[in-house]
Design a protein around this motif. Sequence first.
Motif, short mmCIF file in Angstrom:
data_model
loop_
_atom_site.label_atom_id
_atom_site.label_comp_id
_atom_site.label_asym_id
_atom_site.label_seq_id
_atom_site.Cartn_x
_atom_site.Cartn_y
_atom_site.Cartn_z
N UNK A 26 -81.75 114.94 27.46
CA UNK A 26 -82.10 115.39 28.75
C UNK A 26 -83.81 115.89 28.94
N UNK A 27 -84.26 116.68 28.22
CA UNK A 27 -85.71 117.18 28.26
C UNK A 27 -86.71 115.72 27.92
N UNK A 28 -86.14 115.16 26.93
CA UNK A 28 -86.80 113.85 26.61
C UNK A 28 -86.87 113.07 27.82
N UNK A 29 -85.71 112.72 28.39
CA UNK A 29 -85.67 112.19 29.77
C UNK A 29 -86.44 112.43 30.82
N UNK A 30 -86.55 113.87 31.10
CA UNK A 30 -87.57 114.35 32.09
C UNK A 30 -89.00 113.96 31.69
N UNK A 31 -89.24 114.19 30.39
CA UNK A 31 -90.64 113.86 29.96
C UNK A 31 -91.00 112.28 30.16
N UNK A 32 -90.09 111.61 29.87
CA UNK A 32 -90.24 110.07 30.17
C UNK A 32 -90.40 109.68 31.61
N UNK A 33 -89.78 110.42 32.33
CA UNK A 33 -89.76 110.15 33.86
C UNK A 33 -91.06 110.66 34.55
N UNK A 249 -83.74 103.83 35.60
CA UNK A 249 -83.68 103.34 34.16
C UNK A 249 -82.24 103.10 33.63
N UNK A 250 -82.36 102.25 33.16
CA UNK A 250 -81.00 101.75 32.40
C UNK A 250 -81.15 101.32 31.05
N UNK A 251 -79.77 101.32 30.32
CA UNK A 251 -79.58 100.99 28.90
C UNK A 251 -78.85 102.02 28.23
N UNK A 252 -78.62 101.62 26.92
CA UNK A 252 -78.01 102.45 26.06
C UNK A 252 -78.54 103.90 25.91
N UNK A 253 -79.82 104.10 25.54
CA UNK A 253 -80.46 105.26 25.44
C UNK A 253 -80.31 106.30 26.68
#
Length: 270
Positions: A26-33, A249-253
């Motif tokens: 989740x933190x990686x997701x926030x960084x990428x957003x 954002x969509x996809x398996x990741x």
Amino acid sequence: MKLKVATYNIHKGVTQFRGRPRIHEVRVALNSMDADIVFLQEVQDRNERLARHPNYHKGTQLDFLCAGGYAHRAYGMNAVYPHGHHGNAILSRHTIHNFTNHDVSDHALEKRGLLHAVAHANGNGGAAVDVHLICVHFGLINRSRLRQASFLIDFVEQEVPRGAPLIIAGDFNDWQRGVDALLRGRLSLHEVGTDLVPEQRSVLDRMLPWRGGRDAKVSVARTFPSFAPWLTLDRIYVRGFKVLSIQVPKGLTWARRSDHAPLIAEIELS
């Protein structure tokens, strides 16, 4: 002044079936957003059971998530149980003056809250502006959602200055769009997922637009379930802003990070 905002239901930072920690993802997701302001739902800020897991983070979930670059936060604790608690949160790169959490639970089985904060947003070379932020997570039962929406409308009319910039975001669980009609009608809000036509519209948007027939010039930002988004549960409503772009954002990741996909919007103060 431009802002990048996002709403994201993180499912308590654990997997859906076995309850394994995935708060690092989740933190990686926030960084990428890379959003300026993030509205989070189902933040499990304390879990004494998971704290013993070798892959669990140290400290609270909010401390861990904010370490990615958010100096300011607000948290509204909604559900409390013997081993922890969870609720809504707002992470911000802009100063948060104050915040309050309001219990909007409609029955004992679903603890829901309305988190209100005021951020002092610094403009791009312009004067700073106070922006009202409201993070919500409405109930699964339609009549509960409608009552919670009525509370939200009354709260905005009484507590938010009429001309103040306003962002309301969260998981509305509003697949029947009854809440949407109330918010648009009484508060004159714009919802980013239908206020702008993205460059790439999905097959679902072309075949099944939610209003206007097959040739409708609107697109719905579908966020749930994340492995094959179909429903428009997660939304961002704005007042006083122009919508510049939206993204889901969509996809398996992304499907591995939560059962919801995030909704991201770039907006500009009108």
